[in-house]
Each structure stands twice: as structure tokens, then as C-alpha cells.
Enzyme design. Structure first.
Site, PDB file in Angstrom:
ATOM      1  CE1 TYR A 237      -2.993  -3.052   0.353  1.00  0.00           C
ATOM      2  CE2 TYR A 237      -3.399  -2.705   2.640  1.00  0.00           C
ATOM      3  CZ  TYR A 237      -3.449  -3.399   1.612  1.00  0.00           C
ATOM      4  OH  TYR A 237      -4.454  -4.377   1.629  1.00  0.00           O
TER       5      TYR A 237
ATOM      6  CG  HIS B  71      -0.727  -8.727   0.023  1.00  0.00           C
ATOM      7  ND1 HIS B  71      -0.555  -7.513   0.124  1.00  0.00           N
ATOM      8  CD2 HIS B  71      -2.198  -8.637  -0.211  1.00  0.00           C
ATOM      9  CE1 HIS B  71      -1.507  -6.494  -0.092  1.00  0.00           C
ATOM     10  NE2 HIS B  71      -2.425  -7.356  -0.421  1.00  0.00           N
TER      11      HIS B  71
ATOM     12  CB  SER C   3     -13.603  -5.237  -0.914  1.00  0.00           C
ATOM     13  OG  SER C   3     -12.175  -4.612  -1.321  1.00  0.00           O
ATOM     14  N   PRO C   4     -15.872  -5.257   2.140  1.00  0.00           N
ATOM     15  CG  PRO C   4     -16.243  -4.582   4.408  1.00  0.00           C
ATOM     16  CD  PRO C   4     -15.061  -4.872   3.118  1.00  0.00           C
TER      17      PRO C   4
ATOM     18  CB  ALA D  60     -24.845   7.153   1.132  1.00  0.00           C
TER      19      ALA D  60
END
Length: 314
Positions: A37, A103, A182-183, A191
Site C-alpha cells: 500500500y 498477501h 472490500s465488504p 450512499a
């Protein structure tokens, strides 16, 4: 990840630190980073913020994927894992990582060798627990036979059901935490769902088939249907999506990412807003492996992913 990598323009260091401090103040106790990252920048960010409160959190990071000379490199060799860990400890400003994940599986290196290196780091006191990411139930079992695996981090959400092909049950059987990344379906189940045409050039979703012109309108329509269901239940779409993931088993955790303090608190409020089982079941009928449009990764990325796939299952 999205504070330093993958999702287009990253926030300023000041805004990123503000978000992490807000999470700490709200009682968040699990922070998940990786060498990949920002090619180390995210570990440095997390280390700066968490340093004064290191004992209050579970700190997770990952090896096996990293930036080398400006390129993303997959390398699961034992010597690379050890070297990556030492660099991570320095960036994180700590002497031990609580959970250290492989990973990605490096297909050129037997998983037993990679996990053996992680086990060595546990023995050396540099790592407390071993994890894996984006691997199948078969690979999990092979790794677990070498050294106990504490956590398996695979993508899991209403639109990514791959764990239901094996790892959901295998983790339950072995006593391994299933950590769902990534839920919120990479922002779809919020939204403010992304507009693919407006995504920055380097946003990873540009290469994901579910966001392309052929598939995204159908997926967005499913999200709108879920939003209506969530409103009827008195929760937000994100809260419904998170509640569904958390309902999949006592051993299932979720690690939603955000850049917004407001969204951080919205996500955490899921724990205080129980969603009826009938609503969760309805959500699962609306969006699932049979209704989602497109595979979760493009062909090139699928080649390096070890998880079970509905694309392979037919």
C-alpha cells in the site's frame, strides 16, 4: 489501503492521520496495512499514528507483494518475506506485528516454504500470528499443517461470494478468522457509489469488469434495490451490507476502508443497529453470485489469485 493506494487520488497526510485518530478514539482496535500500500507509505502512516497507542490495537500487515523500483512485485520466497518484515517493522515503528499475512500466493514458491518463513518470524518474536490472503481452502489447509494460521483475508461481500465455495467452511472448521476485505463492494454498496467514467486514471476499479460499461448499470440497479430494502429496515445501505457479512459466522470479521470520518462512524454504528434475519436473507437474494454482472477481477489478475472462483465453477 485507500489512504495510500489503489483508489485514485489519496488524501493528504493530515487528513489520513485525522481519520486514523478518529478510528482510535471510536474504539477501533484492528488496523490492517501492507507493504504494497503506497509502496511502504501506508505502513509509515499507520506507524506514525498508532505508535503512541500501540498497545491498544491489533496491528496487521502483509508481505509477498511489494513495490520494487516503482513496480508491483509478487515474491513469496522466504528470504524476501524476512526482508520485507524487517522493513515493515522499521516503517511501523514497532518491534512486533500482531498478524502478518502472506498477501498473495506466489505460485513459483510452495506455500509451505512461504509459511515456514512466517513461522520463523514468529519464533524470532517479530510476528505474533500468521495470516494468508486471497487463497483457497486447499492452500489454507496446506499452510495450516506447517504452522497454525490465525486469519484468512479474502474478499467477501454480497457481490463477492467466493468464500462460500470452500474457505468459509474451512476457516470455521480450523478455527481461523475469516477477515472480509472490500465488504462494501469497493464502494458500490454505499450512499455514494462510484461513477466509473469519473474514476481517476490510476484507480484499480477501472480494470475490474464489474465497473465496465457492460456490467456496471446492472450492478448499480441491484445496489439501488438493496438501498430501498435498507431504508425499509431503518439502516443505511452500507450498514446492511456490513451486517450481512457479519452474519455469515461468529468467526467472520469485516475490514471496511474509508477516507471519511462520517462514513467511519456510519460503519461502526452497524454494531448497534441489528438487522432482522429476513432482511439479510432478502439482501442475499437480491445480490449474489448469480445476479452480479461480471467477474471480480480481469483476466491478468485472476491468474495470480488462488481463491475458488464462480467463474471456474461455472
Amino acid at each position: 489501503m485507500n489512504l495510500s493506494h489503489g483508489y485514485g487520488r489519496t488524501p493528504s497526510p493530515e487528513d489520513a492521520e485525522r481519520l486514523l485518530r478518529a478510528a482510535l478514539d471510536a474504539g477501533v482496535a484492528l488496523f490492517d496495512t501492507a507493504a504494497l500500500y503506497g509502496f511502504g507509505a501506508n505502513e509509515e502512516l499507520v506507524g506514525r499514528v498508532l505508535g503512541p497507542r500501540r498497545d491498544d490495537v491489533v496491528l496487521a500487515s502483509k508481505c509477498g507483494l511489494a513495490g520494487v523500483d516503482g513496480r508491483r512485485v509478487l515474491d513469496g520466497r522466504p528470504e524476501t518475506i524476512v526482508r520485507t518484515c524487517d522493513a515493515a517493522l522499521a516503517r511501523l515503528g514497532t518491534d512486533v506485528i500482531d498478524v502478518y499475512y502472506l498477501h498473495r500466493l506466489d505460485r513459483a514458491v510452495p506455500v509451505e516454504e512461504s509459511v515456514g518463513a512466517l513461522a520463523g518470524l514468529v519464533t524470532a518474536g517479530k510476528v505474533r500470528a500468521v495470516g494468508l490472503s486471497e487463497v483457497s481452502a486447499t492452500t489454507l489447509r496446506r499452510a495450516h499443517a506447517v504452522h497454525p494460521v490465525a486469519a484468512l483475508q479474502n474478499e467477501y461481500s454480497l457481490w463477492s461470494r467466493n468464500p462460500e465455495l470452500g474457505t468459509l467452511e474451512a476457516t470455521r472448521e480450523l478455527g481461523v478468522a475469516l477477515v472480509a476485505f472490500s465488504p462494501l463492494a469497493r464502494g458500490l454498496l454505499t450512499a455514494d457509489p462510484p461513477r466509473p467514467s469519473a474514476l481517476p486514471e490510476r484507480d484499480i476499479r477501472r480494470s475490474m469488469p464489474r465497473f465496465d460499461a457492460a456490467n456496471y448499470p446492472g450492478n448499480l440497479a441491484l445496489a439501488h434495490a438493496l438501498d430501498a430494502l435498507a431504508r425499509e429496515a431503518g439502516v443505511t445501505l452500507a450498514q446492511l451490507a456490513l451486517a450481512w457479512v457479519l452474519s455469515r459466522g461468529e468467526h467472520v470479521l469485516a475490514v471496511p476502508g474509508t477516507r471519511s470520518v462520517e462514513h467511519l462512524h456510519e460503519n461502526l454504528a452497524t454494531l448497534a443497529a441489528p438487522v432482522p434475519e429476513r432482511v439479510l436473507a432478502a439482501a442475499g437474494r437480491i445480490l449474489n453470485a448469480g445476479t452480479v454482472r461480471g467477474p471480480r477481477y480481469g483476466a491478468a489478475t485472476r491468474e495470480e489469485i488462488d481463491t475458488e472462483s464462480y467463474d471456474d465453477a461455472g
